[in-house]
Scaffold this motif. Structure first.
Motif, PDB file in Angstrom:
ATOM      1  N   THR A  37      -7.929  -7.068   6.810  1.00  0.00           N
ATOM      2  CA  THR A  37      -7.310  -5.761   6.610  1.00  0.00           C
ATOM      3  C   THR A  37      -6.113  -5.488   7.504  1.00  0.00           C
ATOM      4  N   THR A  40      -0.059  -5.662   5.928  1.00  0.00           N
ATOM      5  CA  THR A  40       0.673  -4.413   5.702  1.00  0.00           C
ATOM      6  C   THR A  40       0.883  -4.116   4.226  1.00  0.00           C
ATOM      7  N   THR A  42      -0.310  -4.626  -0.031  1.00  0.00           N
ATOM      8  CA  THR A  42      -1.528  -4.786  -0.796  1.00  0.00           C
ATOM      9  C   THR A  42      -1.832  -6.266  -0.908  1.00  0.00           C
ATOM     10  N   GLU A  57      -6.795  -4.259  -0.909  1.00  0.00           N
ATOM     11  CA  GLU A  57      -6.484  -3.217   0.066  1.00  0.00           C
ATOM     12  C   GLU A  57      -5.060  -2.736  -0.138  1.00  0.00           C
ATOM     13  N   THR A  58      -4.877  -1.426  -0.047  1.00  0.00           N
ATOM     14  CA  THR A  58      -3.535  -0.848  -0.080  1.00  0.00           C
ATOM     15  C   THR A  58      -3.492   0.311   0.900  1.00  0.00           C
ATOM     16  N   SER A  59      -2.295   0.714   1.287  1.00  0.00           N
ATOM     17  CA  SER A  59      -2.132   1.798   2.268  1.00  0.00           C
ATOM     18  C   SER A  59      -1.379   2.965   1.646  1.00  0.00           C
ATOM     19  N   GLU A 105      -6.029   3.625   4.637  1.00  0.00           N
ATOM     20  CA  GLU A 105      -6.129   2.325   3.991  1.00  0.00           C
ATOM     21  C   GLU A 105      -7.224   2.443   2.940  1.00  0.00           C
TER      22      GLU A 105
END
Length: 123
Positions: A37, A40, A42, A57-59, A105
């Motif tokens: 994780t 930075t 996806t 995972e994306t922010s 996140e």
């Protein structure tokens, strides 16, 4: 996919129960996710190839249209479930009324969506 508390019972969870993959509860998936994780962008964190499932995972950026919106208002791609929201390093339950914030996140599980589609849903 089924999470199996007692690995000796994993054989019970098969296609006749609608299960593609039985995963022992003790399997260190959490540590694999934690290691990955730090990215930075996806990224696909874990490919559960037997089940055809991706953990992505994306922010949430400050410019994201999702900032201040409840999680329920974000239209995720079909076949996608929000598994966790990590805020300031702490996991937060992905409740429908959770207001998203810049820096959050988002961890999703999907059998159909691409990383680009997941990224776009939260931007």
């Amino acid at each position: 996919m089924a999470r199996v508390n007692d690995e000796a019972n994993a054989w019970l969870f098969d296609g006749s129960w609608g299960v593609d993959a039985a995963v022992p509860a003790a399997m260190p998936l959490v540590s694999l996710i934690e290691e990955a994780t730090g990215a930075t962008n996806t990224v696909a964190l874990l490919r559960l190839s037997r089940a055809g499932v991706n953990v992505i995972e994306t922010s949430i950026t400050p410019a994201s249209r999702a900032v201040g919106a409840p999680l329920a208002d974000v239209e995720v791609p079909p076949g996608t479930v929000v598994a966790a929201v990590v805020r300031d390093g702490t996991p937060v339950a992905p409740a429908a009324d959770l207001l998203l914030a810049a820096g959050d996140e988002i961890l999703v599980v999907s059998h159909a969506a691409t990383e680009v589609e997941v990224h776009a849903a939260f931007r």
